[in-house]
Design an enzyme around this catalytic site. Structure first.
Site, PDB file in Angstrom:
ATOM      1  N   CYS A 113       0.813  -1.231   0.000  1.00 42.15           N
ATOM      2  CA  CYS A 113       0.000   0.000   0.000  1.00 42.15           C
ATOM      3  C   CYS A 113       0.839   1.271   0.000  1.00 42.15           C
ATOM      4  CB  CYS A 113      -0.938   0.019   1.206  1.00 42.15           C
ATOM      5  SG  CYS A 113      -2.021  -1.409   1.257  1.00 42.15           S
ATOM      6  N   HIS A 253      -3.444   7.354   2.203  1.00 41.25           N
ATOM      7  CA  HIS A 253      -3.825   6.014   1.755  1.00 41.25           C
ATOM      8  C   HIS A 253      -5.157   5.678   2.426  1.00 41.25           C
ATOM      9  CE1 HIS A 253      -4.046   1.843   1.002  1.00 41.25           C
ATOM     10  NE2 HIS A 253      -3.726   1.469   2.231  1.00 41.25           N
ATOM     11  N   ASN A 283     -10.151  -0.233   0.123  1.00 36.17           N
ATOM     12  CA  ASN A 283      -8.695  -0.115   0.125  1.00 36.17           C
ATOM     13  C   ASN A 283      -8.164  -0.659  -1.207  1.00 36.17           C
ATOM     14  OD1 ASN A 283      -5.947  -0.398   0.513  1.00 36.17           O
ATOM     15  ND2 ASN A 283      -6.118  -1.346   2.535  1.00 36.17           N
TER      16      ASN A 283
END
Ligand code: UT7
Length: 326
Positions: A113, A253, A283
Site C-alpha cells: 500500500c 492512503h 482499500n
C-alpha cells in the site's frame, strides 16, 4: 532548483460495484459493521478477463492526456503494484507495450500500500540525478483476485482500481519537496500472502489450504499503522520546517476511515481538507493515493502552489510520507 513535478493525473475503476449488502450474502458480516469499523460502503471489482494492466492503461492514458504528452515521450514507466498480471514480465513492461511507449524503461515498485509514495521517491531521485525527464508513475491493483471471499476479516476491505501521474523535470519551487520511506520486515507476518512465491510455490496443497490469499492481523496492523503514520508525517513536517496548519490538503492512503480521522485529528485538520474515497472504493492498496489525487484535481480541489501531504502504510511492513508543492 530542479524539481520533479506532477503535471498530469488520471484514474480508472472497473464498472462493477460490489456493495456491503452483496458481501452480506457471501460471509457472516453486515453493512453496519463494515461502515462503522472501516468507512467502506462499496468497492469496484474487475470483470473476468480484466487485468491490472487494463486498469493501469486506462489511468495512464488519462494522465498522459492531462499532461499533454504522448506515450513516446516517456523515458520511464514505474508501476507500484502487488497484484501484477504475471510474476514475469513486470506490470511495467506489460503497460509499456500496451501504451506503445517504445523509448521508456519500465519496472515495478513492490511496497504494497505504500508503493505509490515509494515510486514517487524513485521518480524524484531519477529526475534530480538528471537521468530522466518524463516519468509515468502508476499505482494499480486487482486485489479482488487475491482476497479470500470466504474470509470476512479481509474480503470486505479491498477493491480494484488504478491511478497514474506524469512527473516531469521542472525548474522552480513547485514539485516533490520530500519523500520519507520506512520498512520493518520483522512485522511482515501481520499482512501477507503465504504462497505463490519461491517459499511455497503453487501445489494442490497450498491451494487446498487457501494459502494464495491475503492474510491480515487487522487489529495489530491498525495499531502499528496509526503510530508509524504519526511518526512519518512528523518527519516530513520537521524536515521541511512546515507547520500542520500550512498544509492545504491531506491525501492519505485509504485503508480505514478511523486511521484517516486519527491523522486529521493529530494534524488538527478539518475533514474538508482531507481527500476521502474509501466509502466508494475501499482499500485499493498502491492505487488509493493516485486515485484520490486525481479525484481532487478533477474536482478543482487543488490550486497551483497548494501544499499537499501524502501518507501511506502497508504490508512489508512499509510506511511513507511525501510533501508536494502543487
Ligand atoms: O492498507 C494496508 C494496511 N491495512 C490497514 O492498515 C488495516 C488496519 N486494520 C483495520 O482496518 C481494522 O483492524 C479492521 C477493519 C481490519 C478490523 O477492525 P477492528 O476494529 O480492528 O476489529 P477486530 O479485528 O478487532 O475484530 C473485532 C470483531 C472480531 O470478533 P470477536 O473476536 O470480537 O468476536 C472479529 O471476528 O469483529 C469481528 N469481525 C467481523 N465482524 C463482522 C472481523 N471482521 C468482521 C466482519 N464482519 N467483516
Amino acid at each position: 532548483m530542479i524539481k520533479a513535478r506532477i503535471v498530469g493525473t488520471g484514474s480508472y475503476v472497473p464498472k462493477k460495484v460490489v456493495t456491503n449488502h452483496d458481501i452480506e450474502k457471501l460471509v457472516d458480516t453486515s453493512d453496519e459493521w463494515i461502515m462503522e469499523r472501516t468507512g467502506i460502503k462499496e468497492r469496484r471489482v474487475a470483470e473476468r478477463g480484466q487485468t491490472t494492466s487494463d486498469l493501469a492503461y486506462e489511468a495512464s492514458h488519462k494522465a498522459l492526456k492531462a499532461a499533454g504528452i504522448a506515450p513516446g515521450d516517456l523515458d520511464l514507466i514505474l508501476v507500484a503494484t502487488t497484484t501484477p498480471d504475471t510474476i514475469m514480465p513486470s506490470l511495467g513492461c506489460v503497460l509499456q507495450e500496451k501504451l506503445r511507449a517504445k523509448k521508456a524503461a519500465a519496472f515495478d515498485v513492490y511496497a504494497a500500500c505504500s508503493g505509490f509514495i515509494y515510486g514517487l521517491s524513485v521518480a524524484n531521485a531519477f529526475i534530480k540525478s538528471d537521468t530522466y525527464t518524463n516519468i509515468l508513475l502508476v499505482g494499480a491493483e486487482t486485489l479482488s483476485r487475491f482476497v479470500d471471499w470466504e474470509d470476512r476479516t479481509t474480503c470486505v476491505l479491498f477493491g480494484d482500481g488504478a491511478g497514474a501521474v506524469v512527473i516531469q523535470r521542472h525548474a522552480g519551487k513547485r514539485g516533490i519537496l520530500s519523500a520519507h520511506l520506512h520498512s520493518d520486515g520483522a512485522l511482515g507476518n501481520l499482512l501477507y500472502v503465504p504462497a505463490g512465491g519461491a517459499l511455497h510455490p503453487p501445489t494442490h496443497d497450498t491451494i487446498h489450504k487457501r494459502m494464495h490469499y491475503i492474510k491480515m492481523k487487522g487489529n495489530e496492523t491498525f495499531k502499528v499503522a496509526v503510530r508509524a503514520l504519526e511518526d512519518v508525517v512528523q518527519e516530513a513536517l520537521e524536515h521541511n520546517k512546515v507547520k500542520p496548519e500550512e498544509i492545504d490538503l491531506l491525501v492519505p492512503h485509504q485503508a480505514n476511515m478511523r486511521i484517516i480521522q486519527a491523522m486529521a485529528k493529530r494534524l488538527n485538520m478539518p475533514l474538508e481538507k482531507v481527500v476521502i474515497t474509501i466509502e466508494k472504493y475501499g482499500n485499493t492498496s498502491a492505487a488509493s493515493i493516485p486515485m484520490a489525487l486525481d479525484e481532487a484535481v478533477r474536482a478543482g480541489r487543488i490550486k497551483d502552489h497548494d501544499l499537499l501531504l501524502l501518507e501511506a502504510f502497508g504490508g512489508g511492513l512499509t510506511w511513507a510520507s511525501a510533501l508536494v508543492r502543487w
